[in-house]
Scaffold this motif. Structure first.
Motif, PDB file in Angstrom:
ATOM      1  N   UNK A 217      25.983  17.695  31.189  1.00  0.00           N
ATOM      2  CA  UNK A 217      26.563  18.181  32.437  1.00  0.00           C
ATOM      3  C   UNK A 217      27.908  18.857  32.173  1.00  0.00           C
ATOM      4  N   UNK A 218      28.749  18.216  31.383  1.00  0.00           N
ATOM      5  CA  UNK A 218      30.052  18.792  31.035  1.00  0.00           C
ATOM      6  C   UNK A 218      29.861  20.088  30.254  1.00  0.00           C
ATOM      7  N   UNK A 219      28.948  20.102  29.307  1.00  0.00           N
ATOM      8  CA  UNK A 219      28.690  21.328  28.538  1.00  0.00           C
ATOM      9  C   UNK A 219      28.267  22.452  29.479  1.00  0.00           C
ATOM     10  N   UNK A 220      27.461  22.141  30.464  1.00  0.00           N
ATOM     11  CA  UNK A 220      27.052  23.147  31.448  1.00  0.00           C
ATOM     12  C   UNK A 220      28.219  23.649  32.263  1.00  0.00           C
ATOM     13  N   UNK A 221      29.098  22.751  32.660  1.00  0.00           N
ATOM     14  CA  UNK A 221      30.281  23.162  33.422  1.00  0.00           C
ATOM     15  C   UNK A 221      31.195  24.048  32.576  1.00  0.00           C
ATOM     16  N   UNK A 222      31.349  23.706  31.311  1.00  0.00           N
ATOM     17  CA  UNK A 222      32.203  24.516  30.438  1.00  0.00           C
ATOM     18  C   UNK A 222      31.571  25.887  30.189  1.00  0.00           C
ATOM     19  N   UNK A 223      30.254  25.937  30.074  1.00  0.00           N
ATOM     20  CA  UNK A 223      29.563  27.229  29.937  1.00  0.00           C
ATOM     21  C   UNK A 223      29.765  28.068  31.202  1.00  0.00           C
ATOM     22  N   UNK A 224      29.788  27.410  32.346  1.00  0.00           N
ATOM     23  CA  UNK A 224      30.017  28.120  33.611  1.00  0.00           C
ATOM     24  C   UNK A 224      31.410  28.752  33.638  1.00  0.00           C
ATOM     25  N   UNK A 225      32.409  28.047  33.125  1.00  0.00           N
ATOM     26  CA  UNK A 225      33.763  28.606  33.058  1.00  0.00           C
ATOM     27  C   UNK A 225      33.780  29.818  32.125  1.00  0.00           C
ATOM     28  N   UNK A 226      33.114  29.706  30.981  1.00  0.00           N
ATOM     29  CA  UNK A 226      33.057  30.843  30.068  1.00  0.00           C
ATOM     30  C   UNK A 226      32.323  32.021  30.715  1.00  0.00           C
ATOM     31  N   UNK A 227      31.296  31.736  31.499  1.00  0.00           N
ATOM     32  CA  UNK A 227      30.593  32.803  32.229  1.00  0.00           C
ATOM     33  C   UNK A 227      31.517  33.478  33.243  1.00  0.00           C
ATOM     34  N   UNK A 228      32.359  32.692  33.910  1.00  0.00           N
ATOM     35  CA  UNK A 228      33.328  33.277  34.845  1.00  0.00           C
ATOM     36  C   UNK A 228      34.262  34.231  34.113  1.00  0.00           C
ATOM     37  N   UNK A 229      34.707  33.811  32.936  1.00  0.00           N
ATOM     38  CA  UNK A 229      35.565  34.682  32.135  1.00  0.00           C
ATOM     39  C   UNK A 229      34.820  35.951  31.729  1.00  0.00           C
ATOM     40  N   UNK A 230      33.593  35.802  31.293  1.00  0.00           N
ATOM     41  CA  UNK A 230      32.778  36.952  30.879  1.00  0.00           C
ATOM     42  C   UNK A 230      32.618  37.935  32.048  1.00  0.00           C
ATOM     43  N   UNK A 231      32.287  37.408  33.214  1.00  0.00           N
ATOM     44  CA  UNK A 231      32.124  38.259  34.401  1.00  0.00           C
ATOM     45  C   UNK A 231      33.440  38.946  34.764  1.00  0.00           C
ATOM     46  N   UNK A 232      34.532  38.230  34.622  1.00  0.00           N
ATOM     47  CA  UNK A 232      35.847  38.788  34.955  1.00  0.00           C
ATOM     48  C   UNK A 232      36.230  39.916  34.004  1.00  0.00           C
ATOM     49  N   UNK A 233      35.741  39.839  32.791  1.00  0.00           N
ATOM     50  CA  UNK A 233      36.087  40.836  31.773  1.00  0.00           C
ATOM     51  C   UNK A 233      35.140  42.036  31.746  1.00  0.00           C
ATOM     52  N   UNK A 234      34.020  41.932  32.407  1.00  0.00           N
ATOM     53  CA  UNK A 234      33.067  43.049  32.448  1.00  0.00           C
ATOM     54  C   UNK A 234      33.726  44.239  33.132  1.00  0.00           C
ATOM     55  N   UNK A 235      33.464  45.425  32.713  1.00  0.00           N
ATOM     56  CA  UNK A 235      32.455  45.891  31.772  1.00  0.00           C
ATOM     57  C   UNK A 235      32.998  46.146  30.372  1.00  0.00           C
ATOM     58  N   UNK A 236      34.051  45.470  29.980  1.00  0.00           N
ATOM     59  CA  UNK A 236      34.603  45.666  28.636  1.00  0.00           C
ATOM     60  C   UNK A 236      33.517  45.452  27.593  1.00  0.00           C
TER      61      UNK A 236
END
Length: 180
Positions: free
Chosen positions: A117-136
């Motif tokens: 569950x924690x690993x999933x939550x941390x992956x979600x945070x990384x996904x938020x960062x990825x989305x925030x950085x798109x379209x770099x």
């Protein structure tokens, strides 16, 4: 003792406070029910087990963070830095012990569902960062770097009981993003 509200809400509030302050393993059911002002049977009427209560705690912490992040992204400013800002806001106003999710995961056995569950939550945070950085073009790599920077700062800051590491990590991230 935790204030008013449903037995479930009081149990979760009591567990959250104790799990963060003292750890999941060190916190017994009797302490949680005592803090919540409910009978032990109320705990089992709302949560099938302590593991289910721990999962609810982990989800609640993630939902608190996500609400802070969403609020911070409603206005202007770099969304990637909003992740750092939401972490900082979530950690302020108390005895800072680091990331509650990572602290709990560190106490759980390797195969415990709470760790996944924690690993999933941390992956979600990384996904938020990825989305925030798109379209770099470097969004994937940079999201991973920023995630590692943030989590490392949370761990060190938690060990030291000080948010300064997280503030410095935010400043480093701002520099990497050209947002000085």
């Amino acid at each position: 003792m935790v204030g008013r509200g449903s037995a479930r809400a009081r149990l979760l509030a009591a567990a959250s406070a104790r799990f963060y302050a003292q750890g999941v393993t060190a916190t017994g059911i009797d302490v949680i029910t005592g803090d919540a002002g409910v009978a032990k049977m109320s705990l089992y009427n709302n949560f099938r087990s302590k593991a289910e209560l721990v999962a609810a705690y982990l989800d609640q912490r993630q939902q608190e963070f996500l609400a802070l992040y969403r609020r911070r992204t409603e206005g202007p400013g770099p969304r990637a830095l909003a992740v750092f800002d939401a972490y900082l806001e979530h950690a302020e106003g108390g005895d800072f012990r680091g990331c509650g999710l990572l602290n709990a995961a560190g106490e759980l056995p390797t195969d415990d569902p709470g760790r996944a569950l924690v690993a999933g939550h941390k992956a979600e945070v990384e996904d938020l960062l990825r989305e925030a950085l798109a379209p770099r073009e470097d969004a994937d790599a940079l999201a991973e770097h920023l995630s590692l920077l943030l989590e490392g700062a949370m761990v060190r800051g938690g060990l030291e009981g000080d948010l300064e590491r997280v503030r410095r990590a935010r400043a480093i991230a701002a520099g990497l993003l050209g947002e000085d």
